[in-house]
Design an enzyme around this catalytic site. Structure first.
Site, PDB file in Angstrom:
ATOM      1  N   LYS A 198       3.518   1.328  -5.135  1.00 10.36           N
ATOM      2  CA  LYS A 198       3.869   0.541  -6.046  1.00 10.36           C
ATOM      3  C   LYS A 198       3.158   0.794  -7.535  1.00 10.36           C
ATOM      4  CE  LYS A 198       4.311  -2.849  -3.695  1.00 10.36           C
ATOM      5  NZ  LYS A 198       3.874  -2.467  -2.135  1.00 10.36           N
ATOM      6  N   THR A 199       1.697   0.376  -7.456  1.00  8.28           N
ATOM      7  CA  THR A 199       1.468   0.042  -8.917  1.00  8.28           C
ATOM      8  C   THR A 199       1.022   1.487  -8.828  1.00  8.28           C
ATOM      9  OG1 THR A 199       0.845  -2.624  -7.870  1.00  8.28           O
ATOM     10  CG2 THR A 199      -1.011  -1.299  -9.491  1.00  8.28           C
TER      11      THR A 199
ATOM     12  N   HIS B 179       2.497  -7.414   0.107  1.00  8.96           N
ATOM     13  CA  HIS B 179       2.278  -8.264   0.592  1.00  8.96           C
ATOM     14  C   HIS B 179       3.554  -9.054   1.084  1.00  8.96           C
ATOM     15  CE1 HIS B 179      -0.208 -11.313   3.272  1.00  8.96           C
ATOM     16  NE2 HIS B 179      -0.711  -9.572   3.374  1.00  8.96           N
TER      17      HIS B 179
ATOM     18  N   ASP C  95       0.977  -1.958   0.214  1.00 10.61           N
ATOM     19  CA  ASP C  95       0.439  -0.329   0.460  1.00 10.61           C
ATOM     20  C   ASP C  95       0.429   1.268   0.175  1.00 10.61           C
ATOM     21  OD1 ASP C  95      -2.510  -0.534  -0.276  1.00 10.61           O
ATOM     22  OD2 ASP C  95      -3.420  -0.585   1.521  1.00 10.61           O
TER      23      ASP C  95
HETATM   24  N1  LIG Z   1      -2.133  10.458  -0.853  1.00  8.47           N
HETATM   25  C1  LIG Z   1      -2.011   9.512  -1.836  1.00  8.47           C
HETATM   26  N2  LIG Z   1      -2.492   8.401  -2.243  1.00  8.47           N
HETATM   27  C2  LIG Z   1      -1.961   7.779  -2.497  1.00  8.47           C
HETATM   28  C3  LIG Z   1      -0.063   7.620  -3.231  1.00  8.47           C
HETATM   29  N3  LIG Z   1      -0.243   7.021  -4.025  1.00  8.47           N
HETATM   30  C4  LIG Z   1      -0.739   6.174  -3.772  1.00  8.47           C
HETATM   31  N4  LIG Z   1      -1.830   5.970  -3.381  1.00  8.47           N
HETATM   32  C5  LIG Z   1      -3.062   5.342  -2.640  1.00  8.47           C
HETATM   33  O1  LIG Z   1      -2.363   4.224  -1.090  1.00  8.47           O
HETATM   34  C6  LIG Z   1      -3.138   2.915  -1.661  1.00  8.47           C
HETATM   35  C7  LIG Z   1      -2.131   1.804  -1.865  1.00  8.47           C
HETATM   36  O2  LIG Z   1      -1.885   2.261  -3.727  1.00  8.47           O
HETATM   37  P1  LIG Z   1      -1.304   1.030  -4.008  1.00  8.47           P
HETATM   38  O3  LIG Z   1      -0.742   1.889  -5.615  1.00  8.47           O
HETATM   39  O4  LIG Z   1      -1.911  -0.013  -4.762  1.00  8.47           O
HETATM   40  O5  LIG Z   1      -0.405   0.395  -3.181  1.00  8.47           O
HETATM   41  P2  LIG Z   1       0.734  -0.759  -3.700  1.00  8.47           P
HETATM   42  O6  LIG Z   1       2.091  -0.197  -3.395  1.00  8.47           O
HETATM   43  O7  LIG Z   1       0.957  -1.543  -5.355  1.00  8.47           O
HETATM   44  O8  LIG Z   1       0.557  -1.872  -2.809  1.00  8.47           O
HETATM   45  P3  LIG Z   1       0.390  -3.381  -2.658  1.00  8.47           P
HETATM   46  O9  LIG Z   1       0.861  -3.945  -4.515  1.00  8.47           O
HETATM   47  O10 LIG Z   1      -0.507  -4.345  -1.600  1.00  8.47           O
HETATM   48  O11 LIG Z   1       0.992  -3.648  -2.021  1.00  8.47           O
HETATM   49  C8  LIG Z   1      -4.028   3.793  -2.442  1.00  8.47           C
HETATM   50  O12 LIG Z   1      -5.295   3.824  -2.285  1.00  8.47           O
HETATM   51  C9  LIG Z   1      -3.846   4.576  -3.202  1.00  8.47           C
HETATM   52  O13 LIG Z   1      -5.308   5.638  -4.418  1.00  8.47           O
HETATM   53  C10 LIG Z   1      -0.197   9.158  -3.245  1.00  8.47           C
HETATM   54  O14 LIG Z   1       0.489   9.596  -4.273  1.00  8.47           O
HETATM   55  N5  LIG Z   1      -0.710  10.060  -2.812  1.00  8.47           N
HETATM   56 MG   LIG Z   2      -0.040  -3.015  -5.971  1.00  7.45          MG
END
Ligand SMILES: Nc1nc2c(ncn2[C@@H]2O[C@H](COP(=O)(O)OP(=O)(O)OP(=O)(O)O)[C@@H](O)[C@H]2O)c(=O)[nH]1
Ligand SMILES: [Mg+2]
Length: 393
Positions: A25-26, A85, A22
């Site tokens: 990354k994505t 994760h 979270d």
């Molecule tokens: N405020 C803010 N929220 C963000 C930003 N980037 C991502 N988020 C929020 O953070 C949450 C997780 O984002 P993801 O891109 O799914 O995170 P991840 O690291 O890919 O997560 P996993 O693949 O599950 O490890 C989402 O609710 C996004 O909208 C950012 O630059 N600013």
């Molecule tokens: Mg991701």
């Protein structure tokens, strides 16, 4: 219908996003493709298209869709978005093994979390020499006391990197907002440009062993109806051409490469560093698995016994809290393979969490091994050690 062939105009590198669940990354991956698509050197891949399962790929012998491709002014990149994760560290190990550099995504709101540390450790172990930090969610810590928080997180990340041999003071740390950049906010699309510039300049072009015998660790296996079995992965070394004979180690079979693609574009030959799909003649789908190795016939001999230097992770790093002794039987992650192995500690007999020791390992099956090859040791879903092969027995 003929498809446009891949034209090699810029050096190709493999990079990826890693970091805690979270931390964004994505979102950041999607934002990078959006910024570059506006520059005209990439195709926008929206958030919900990045995590698709390979079986959903319908067109051509396309490669694992967790990868996206794009170009900067100077380079062509394949980018793998790694899940944060803990259960997916296995994918992280296989993904990271092929990375020339990594973007460590750290939320400026949350700071270093357990998988931040775990991924840095694994990256070091599997030979990722260069990391650039994306201090993400910077939009949420933009003013007053919050800004101080971002400074603290940056210090903390630099320390973590230094502790793992990355020279944290020199590592570029770029404050970004994947979310705001996706929304098109110019301040934050500019930050994505700055991040890409940092990757372009800080991650050097690696040495590619294009003249060595061909070797590709299999990452995924797909079937293309009417055409046959396709394996995907990054070429570790050498060159392969359509029509070449290859050996599939693990499946114990020899065959011919009848098709080659990168990101859906056909190619005549692929070389070390390329992320490719190989169409194999007459190989049944269930004969090949992730972890097998496709290589020039007779160029490698799979073995199962080796000695290694191994670092046993401390409890604080997410590792064991009790010592390892001779007779210990964890899983070894070697290239894309996942194999059980028996540990013999010799005269030392006991290795405590935090120790670096020499051990002899006997794997449950033969895999191509060589001195210098890195691997991770896992047990019950967590990483407990990381090592390097010193001698094949
Ligand atoms: N405020 C803010 N929220 C963000 C930003 N980037 C991502 N988020 C929020 O953070 C949450 C997780 O984002 P993801 O891109 O799914 O995170 P991840 O690291 O890919 O997560 P996993 O693949 O599950 O490890 C989402 O609710 C996004 O909208 C950012 O630059 N600013
Ligand atoms: Mg991701």
């Amino acid at each position: 219908m003929s498809r446009t062939a891949y034209v090699r105009t810029k050096p190709h590198l493999n990079i990826g996003t890693m970091g805690h669940v979270d931390h964004g990354k994505t979102t950041l991956t999607a934002a990078i493709t959006k910024v570059l698509s506006e520059r005209g050197t990439g195709t926008f891949v929206p958030f919900d298209r990045i995590d698709r399962a390979p079986e959903e790929a319908r067109r051509g012998i396309t490669i694992n869709v967790a990868h996206v491709e794009y170009e900067t002014d100077t380079r062509h990149y394949a980018h793998v978005d790694m899940p944060g994760h803990a259960d997916y560290v296995k994918n992280m190990v296989t993904g990271a093994a092929q990375l020339d550099g990594a973007i460590l995504v750290v939320s400026a709101l949350d700071g270093i979390m357990p998988q931040t540390t775990e991924h840095v450790l694994l990256a070091r172990q599997v030979g990722v020499d260069h990391i650039v930090v994306a201090l993400n969610k910077a939009d949420a810590v933009d003013d007053g006391e919050d800004a101080v928080l971002a400074d603290l997180v940056e210090l903390e990340v630099r320390e973590l990197l230094t502790a793992h041999g990355y020279g944290g003071d020199a590592v570029p740390v770029v404050r970004v907002s994947g979310l705001k950049a996706l929304e098109g906010d110019p301040r934050w699309t500019g930050a994505i440009e700055a991040l890409l510039d940092a990757v372009d300049t800080y991650v050097p072009m690696p040495v590619r062993y294009v003249d060595a015998p061909f070797l590709l660790p299999v990452e995924n296996v797909l079937t293309i109806t009417g055409r046959g079995t396709v394996v995907t992965g990054a070429v570790e070394r050498g060159t392969v051409r359509v029509g070449d004979r290859v050996e599939v180690l693990g499946a114990d079979t020899e065959t011919v490469v009848t098709g080659l693609e990168t990101f859906g574009k056909p190619m005549e030959s692929a070389q070390a560093g390329d992320n490719v799909a190989l169409l194999l003649r007459g190989v049944p789908r269930d004969a090949v698995r992730r972890g097998h190795v496709v290589a020039a016939p007779g160029s490698v001999e799979p073995r199962r016994r080796f000695t290694a230097r191994v670092y046993v992770l401390s409890g604080r790093e997410g590792g064991r809290t009790t010592p390892v002794t001779t007779g210990y039987r964890p899983q070894f992650y070697v290239r894309t393979a996942d194999v059980v192995g028996d540990v013999d500690l010799g005269e030392v007999a006991v290795a405590r969490p935090g120790d670096t020791v020499t051990m002899t390992v006997e794997l449950g099956r033969d895999v191509p091994l060589e001195p210098g090859l890195g691997f991770a040791i896992r047990e019950g879903g967590r990483t407990v050690g990381a090592g390097t092969v010193t001698e094949v027995l």
